[in-house]
Enzyme design. Structure first.
Site, mmCIF file in Angstrom:
data_model
loop_
_atom_site.group_PDB
_atom_site.id
_atom_site.type_symbol
_atom_site.label_atom_id
_atom_site.label_comp_id
_atom_site.label_asym_id
_atom_site.label_seq_id
_atom_site.Cartn_x
_atom_site.Cartn_y
_atom_site.Cartn_z
ATOM 1 N N LYS A 167 -5.712 -10.409 -5.174
ATOM 2 C CA LYS A 167 -6.870 -10.597 -4.293
ATOM 3 C C LYS A 167 -8.051 -9.718 -4.725
ATOM 4 C CE LYS A 167 -7.086 -8.340 -0.439
ATOM 5 N NZ LYS A 167 -6.822 -7.753 0.879
ATOM 6 N N LYS A 225 0.817 -1.223 0.000
ATOM 7 C CA LYS A 225 0.000 0.000 0.000
ATOM 8 C C LYS A 225 0.842 1.261 0.000
ATOM 9 C CE LYS A 225 -4.137 -2.044 1.881
ATOM 10 N NZ LYS A 225 -5.008 -2.243 3.015
ATOM 11 N N LYS A 268 -11.603 -4.461 -1.850
ATOM 12 C CA LYS A 268 -12.677 -3.463 -1.920
ATOM 13 C C LYS A 268 -12.287 -2.264 -2.770
ATOM 14 C CE LYS A 268 -13.796 -3.962 2.920
ATOM 15 N NZ LYS A 268 -12.453 -3.921 3.508
#
Ligand code: TYM
Length: 332
Positions: free
Chosen positions: A197, A112, A200
């Site tokens: 993955k 991230k 969201k």
């Protein structure tokens, strides 16, 4: 009685990955067999660029969806993390237990922070300390089990290390929790990129099934899923990641073994059709209950208020004990 804690972060609309990897088990198994707490962990949503109004909206939506999925406030505790001060209170003590090196090794931090820098954003310090707050979420309740998807394994390992270290230094204070993963679909992959993955907050929603997508949208996304160059339907995560992902999703929906299911399909098209219908059926009751609950936000707020009171009552004595153990003078 076994104590369970888990949470979901309101950084985007909840996905099929969240449901199959975590929420479904909370509903079907965990709330019935343990003293279970489930939290909308809103403080974690502030670790990346965020819009305050959106976080507020998504927090209420996540709470509504958890209830729509079947979490029952008569059986378990559902609450919002920021309503219970004990989480941040304990987080500081655990910052004094964790090391800079171990936090920098966290995979999610590495991924991230690279992504934030690439899009011209600065990396918030809280992105680095995030797993410490997550450890506090868990340890504040003397949690035994943490039902999560595979992506949270490293964070739960760190939580265990911090609990052991704190206990060794200051005397036994915390239970040492373990991660519990579902037998299938512990890592649902993006339909357009089955090597990453289903998350969201991906830029494109084409590969993500959201719990509130309507049936046509779900069907379209699954029928357009990227499959592999072979012809055979085989369960081979390395060699055929796209097909394996569909088999895992289908297996998660119908509670069967993905390798056994592979033999039932002779074409990718048939597998996609079956998977789409299984997902639509799985999500139908949840969407219907969501519509009803969303029209009564007062009810959801009342559940969250009572949940926070209950959670506070459980966390307070644990965090007080940790403060005393670490050498802080009791307030009197
Ligand atoms: P979050 O909000 O990303 O995800 C919530 C839960 O859903 C699981 N999950 C998945 N499972 C399978 N396949 C996927 N594609 C998938 N995507 C998500 C996650 O593993 C998780 O169980 N750091 C946590 C939130 C958190 C937490 C906690 C969890 C904060 N404090 C304490 C447990 C205990 C997170 O970002 O989850």
């Amino acid at each position: 009685m076994t104590r369970i804690f888990s949470g979901v972060k309101p950084t985007g609309h909840l996905t099929l990955g969240n449901y199959l990897g975590a929420v479904r088990r909370w509903v079907e198994v965990d709330q019935h067999r343990a003293d279970a707490l489930f939290s909308i962990v809103d403080l974690h949503a502030l670790t990346v660029e965020h819009d305050p109004a959106r976080v507020r909206r998504l927090s209420r939506q996540a709470a509504t969806l958890l209830l729509a999925a079947g979490l029952d406030p008569a059986l378990c505790t559902v609450f919002v993390q920021s309503h219970v001060d004990e989480h941040t209170r304990l987080s500081y003590l655990l910052e004094c237990t964790a090391t800079d090196g171990e936090l920098r090794r966290m995979i999610q931090y590495k991924e991230k922070s690279v992504r934030a820098l690439a899009s011209g954003e600065s990396v918030r310090f809280s992105l680095l300390s995030y797993p410490v707050l997550m450890a506090a979420d868990i340890l504040a309740y003397r949690t035994d089990e943490v039902p999560v998807g595979e992506d949270q394994t490293q964070h739960v390992e760190l939580t265990r290390d911090l609990a052991v270290r704190f206990n060794q230094r200051y005397g036994h204070t915390f239970s040492v929790p373990k991660a519990v993963r579902p037998p299938v679909a512990a890592r649902v992959m993006d339909l357009q990129d089955p090597t990453s993955k289903m998350g969201k907050s991906h830029e494109s929603a084409a590969g993500i099934v959201h719990l509130l997508d309507d049936a046509d949208v779900v069907r379209k996304k699954i029928m357009r899923a990227v499959t592999d160059s072979g012809q055979e339907v085989e369960y081979d995560r390395e060699g055929q990641p796209g097909v394996a992902n569909l088999l895992e999703i289908l297996a998660g929906c119908v509670a069967e073994d993905p390798a056994a299911l592979a033999g039932a399909y002779t074409s990718y098209g048939a597998l996609k059709r079956a998977t789409a219908e299984a997902v639509i059926e799985l999500l139908r009751p949840l969407r219907e209950r969501h519509t009803v609950l969303a029209s009564d936000p007062g009810h959801v707020d009342a559940v969250l208020k009572e949940g926070a009171e209950r959670a506070r009552g459980k966390a307070r004595p644990v965090v007080d004990a940790a403060y005393r153990a670490a050498g802080l003078l009791p307030a009197g």
